[in-house]
Design a protein around this motif. Structure first.
Motif, PDB file in Angstrom:
ATOM      1  N   PHE A  29     -55.719 -96.189  40.396  1.00  0.00           N
ATOM      2  CA  PHE A  29     -54.317 -95.625  40.671  1.00  0.00           C
ATOM      3  C   PHE A  29     -54.526 -95.252  42.115  1.00  0.00           C
ATOM      4  N   VAL A  84     -54.220 -96.451  31.398  1.00  0.00           N
ATOM      5  CA  VAL A  84     -54.700 -97.556  31.187  1.00  0.00           C
ATOM      6  C   VAL A  84     -55.392 -98.155  32.641  1.00  0.00           C
ATOM      7  N   SER A  85     -56.703 -98.134  32.772  1.00  0.00           N
ATOM      8  CA  SER A  85     -57.274 -98.331  34.184  1.00  0.00           C
ATOM      9  C   SER A  85     -58.430 -99.477  34.140  1.00  0.00           C
ATOM     10  N   GLN A  91     -59.851-106.542  37.537  1.00  0.00           N
ATOM     11  CA  GLN A  91     -58.552-106.550  37.221  1.00  0.00           C
ATOM     12  C   GLN A  91     -58.174-108.215  36.927  1.00  0.00           C
ATOM     13  N   THR A  93     -58.988-109.907  34.384  1.00  0.00           N
ATOM     14  CA  THR A  93     -60.197-110.888  33.719  1.00  0.00           C
ATOM     15  C   THR A  93     -60.160-110.723  32.328  1.00  0.00           C
ATOM     16  N   GLY A  94     -59.183-110.014  31.813  1.00  0.00           N
ATOM     17  CA  GLY A  94     -58.962-109.549  30.364  1.00  0.00           C
ATOM     18  C   GLY A  94     -59.690-108.124  29.968  1.00  0.00           C
ATOM     19  N   VAL A  95     -60.351-107.391  31.019  1.00  0.00           N
ATOM     20  CA  VAL A  95     -60.831-106.080  30.431  1.00  0.00           C
ATOM     21  C   VAL A  95     -59.677-105.296  29.860  1.00  0.00           C
ATOM     22  N   GLY A  96     -58.522-105.390  30.611  1.00  0.00           N
ATOM     23  CA  GLY A  96     -57.641-104.222  30.199  1.00  0.00           C
ATOM     24  C   GLY A  96     -57.087-104.645  29.015  1.00  0.00           C
ATOM     25  N   LEU A 118     -45.334 -95.890  28.507  1.00  0.00           N
ATOM     26  CA  LEU A 118     -44.606 -96.234  29.490  1.00  0.00           C
ATOM     27  C   LEU A 118     -45.198 -97.000  30.375  1.00  0.00           C
ATOM     28  N   GLY A 119     -44.752 -98.242  30.800  1.00  0.00           N
ATOM     29  CA  GLY A 119     -45.517 -99.203  31.679  1.00  0.00           C
ATOM     30  C   GLY A 119     -44.930-100.328  31.808  1.00  0.00           C
ATOM     31  N   GLU A 122     -43.864-106.257  31.626  1.00  0.00           N
ATOM     32  CA  GLU A 122     -44.297-107.882  31.353  1.00  0.00           C
ATOM     33  C   GLU A 122     -45.615-107.753  30.677  1.00  0.00           C
ATOM     34  N   TYR A 123     -46.348-106.688  30.643  1.00  0.00           N
ATOM     35  CA  TYR A 123     -47.742-106.475  30.013  1.00  0.00           C
ATOM     36  C   TYR A 123     -47.739-106.206  28.811  1.00  0.00           C
ATOM     37  N   TYR A 124     -47.161-105.002  28.251  1.00  0.00           N
ATOM     38  CA  TYR A 124     -47.496-104.545  26.908  1.00  0.00           C
ATOM     39  C   TYR A 124     -46.939-105.402  25.755  1.00  0.00           C
ATOM     40  N   ARG A 126     -47.259-108.211  24.973  1.00  0.00           N
ATOM     41  CA  ARG A 126     -48.601-109.113  24.266  1.00  0.00           C
ATOM     42  C   ARG A 126     -49.493-108.393  23.242  1.00  0.00           C
TER      43      ARG A 126
HETATM   44  C1  LIG Z   1     -52.504-102.885  34.182  1.00  0.00           C
HETATM   45  C2  LIG Z   1     -54.200-103.093  33.943  1.00  0.00           C
HETATM   46  C3  LIG Z   1     -54.533-101.952  33.293  1.00  0.00           C
HETATM   47  C4  LIG Z   1     -54.255-104.290  33.312  1.00  0.00           C
HETATM   48  O1  LIG Z   1     -55.523-104.548  33.022  1.00  0.00           O
HETATM   49  P1  LIG Z   1     -56.234-106.168  33.543  1.00  0.00           P
HETATM   50  O2  LIG Z   1     -57.576-105.934  32.969  1.00  0.00           O
HETATM   51  O3  LIG Z   1     -56.057-106.116  34.997  1.00  0.00           O
HETATM   52  O4  LIG Z   1     -55.326-107.031  32.722  1.00  0.00           O
HETATM   53  P2  LIG Z   1     -55.912-108.314  31.851  1.00  0.00           P
HETATM   54  O5  LIG Z   1     -56.939-109.082  32.323  1.00  0.00           O
HETATM   55  O6  LIG Z   1     -55.893-107.960  30.329  1.00  0.00           O
HETATM   56  O7  LIG Z   1     -54.622-109.313  31.799  1.00  0.00           O
HETATM   57  C5  LIG Z   1     -54.009-110.006  32.920  1.00  0.00           C
HETATM   58  C6  LIG Z   1     -52.523-109.859  33.066  1.00  0.00           C
HETATM   59  O8  LIG Z   1     -52.060-108.496  32.834  1.00  0.00           O
HETATM   60  C7  LIG Z   1     -50.778-108.483  33.580  1.00  0.00           C
HETATM   61  N1  LIG Z   1     -50.939-107.769  34.749  1.00  0.00           N
HETATM   62  C8  LIG Z   1     -51.951-107.121  35.204  1.00  0.00           C
HETATM   63  N2  LIG Z   1     -51.660-106.158  36.154  1.00  0.00           N
HETATM   64  C9  LIG Z   1     -50.278-106.201  36.229  1.00  0.00           C
HETATM   65  C10 LIG Z   1     -49.407-105.332  36.821  1.00  0.00           C
HETATM   66  N3  LIG Z   1     -49.856-104.473  37.733  1.00  0.00           N
HETATM   67  N4  LIG Z   1     -48.153-105.493  36.433  1.00  0.00           N
HETATM   68  C11 LIG Z   1     -47.497-106.611  35.598  1.00  0.00           C
HETATM   69  N5  LIG Z   1     -48.696-107.063  34.781  1.00  0.00           N
HETATM   70  C12 LIG Z   1     -50.040-106.972  35.171  1.00  0.00           C
HETATM   71  C13 LIG Z   1     -50.537-109.963  34.045  1.00  0.00           C
HETATM   72  O9  LIG Z   1     -49.738-110.781  33.173  1.00  0.00           O
HETATM   73  C14 LIG Z   1     -52.025-110.517  34.009  1.00  0.00           C
HETATM   74  O10 LIG Z   1     -51.822-111.838  33.830  1.00  0.00           O
HETATM   75  P3  LIG Z   1     -52.097-112.889  34.873  1.00  0.00           P
HETATM   76  O11 LIG Z   1     -53.557-112.564  35.754  1.00  0.00           O
HETATM   77  O12 LIG Z   1     -52.018-114.316  34.476  1.00  0.00           O
HETATM   78  O13 LIG Z   1     -50.850-112.677  36.065  1.00  0.00           O
HETATM   79  C15 LIG Z   1     -54.935-103.097  35.274  1.00  0.00           C
HETATM   80  O14 LIG Z   1     -54.447-104.203  36.218  1.00  0.00           O
HETATM   81  C16 LIG Z   1     -54.887-102.014  36.308  1.00  0.00           C
HETATM   82  O15 LIG Z   1     -55.909-100.828  36.103  1.00  0.00           O
HETATM   83  N6  LIG Z   1     -53.812-101.671  37.021  1.00  0.00           N
HETATM   84  C17 LIG Z   1     -53.528-100.460  37.790  1.00  0.00           C
HETATM   85  C18 LIG Z   1     -53.594 -99.237  37.152  1.00  0.00           C
HETATM   86  C19 LIG Z   1     -52.157 -99.496  36.043  1.00  0.00           C
HETATM   87  O16 LIG Z   1     -51.276 -99.851  36.699  1.00  0.00           O
HETATM   88  N7  LIG Z   1     -52.347 -99.262  34.967  1.00  0.00           N
HETATM   89  C20 LIG Z   1     -51.201 -99.422  33.852  1.00  0.00           C
HETATM   90  C21 LIG Z   1     -50.300 -98.384  34.023  1.00  0.00           C
HETATM   91  S1  LIG Z   1     -49.014 -98.793  32.793  1.00  0.00           S
END
Ligand SMILES: CC(C)(COP(=O)(O)OP(=O)(O)OC[C@H]1O[C@@H](n2cnc3c(N)ncnc32)[C@H](O)[C@@H]1OP(=O)(O)O)[C@@H](O)C(=O)NCCC(=O)NCCS
Length: 172
Positions: A29, A84-85, A91, A93-96, A118-119, A122-124, A126
């Protein structure tokens, strides 16, 4: 690809992870606010054992974290997924996704009814989250309708509806 093939696995946080979790959250963040929030939640009654999950590389580095804590909805027990971080270099790569799925599964196994988040809208979805407004769940402040989402874990009872009250450290 399995998590192991990718070089990392997920597991519940232990006491030894506290500093590493703080570092991961602070790196994900723009400000340390979310990392400080995690530390404050750890000593709050809203903290539930087994619902803070980390992703760790085979070399022992914590690279991701997901936290679920207690909230209430019109007085009924519910859960909040936040924050979630993932370390920026790991980022997308599937970790989140993996760390969130694991935390949600642990919540399901506790017999919890519902998780709110709350976030990024497009992400949640799934993970099964839907717009909270479709179930009559709201927050006591202004948010875009699509950003507040809920996941029903136990559909044997009608899910709680009403206004979410977050744990005190959230400050809302
Ligand atoms: C959001 C977060 C937790 C996702 O974790 P991640 O390991 O990057 O995500 P995954 O690899 O599991 O999934 C990847 C998909 O997540 C989505 N995604 C990742 N970051 C995103 C973002 N900032 N906004 C929207 N979608 C996002 C995309 O659809 C992505 O797919 P793509 O690479 O094909 O575009 C991570 O990017 C993060 O730490 N971001 C900064 C902090 C944050 O915003 N936390 C969430 C608060 S709601």
């Amino acid at each position: 690809m399995t998590e192991q093939a990718r070089g990392w696995t997920v597991r519940p946080e232990t006491e030894a992870d506290r500093a590493a979790v703080h570092r991961v959250v602070a790196a994900a963040f723009p400000t340390p606010a979310e990392a400080d929030l995690v530390d404050a939640l750890r000593t709050d009654p809203a903290w539930l054992p087994g619902l803070s999950w980390v992703a760790e590389t085979s070399g022992g580095e914590v690279i991701g974290h997901a936290l679920i804590t207690r909230c209430t909805i019109d007085g009924a027990d519910a859960l909040a997924l936040a924050p979630v971080s993932v370390l920026p270099e790991h980022q997308r790569t599937g970790v989140g996704g993996a760390v969130i799925e694991a935390a949600l599964q642990a919540a399901r196994e506790r017999g919890e009814a519902l998780v709110t988040v709350l976030g990024h809208p497009e992400y949640y979805p799934r993970f099964g989250f839907v717009r909270a407004s479709t179930l009559g769940v709201k927050v006591p402040f202004e948010v875009p309708d699509e950003a507040l989402m809920v996941l029903v874990l136990d559909d044997s009872e009608p899910p709680p509806s009403g206004t979410i009250r977050y744990a005190a450290p959230f400050g809302v």
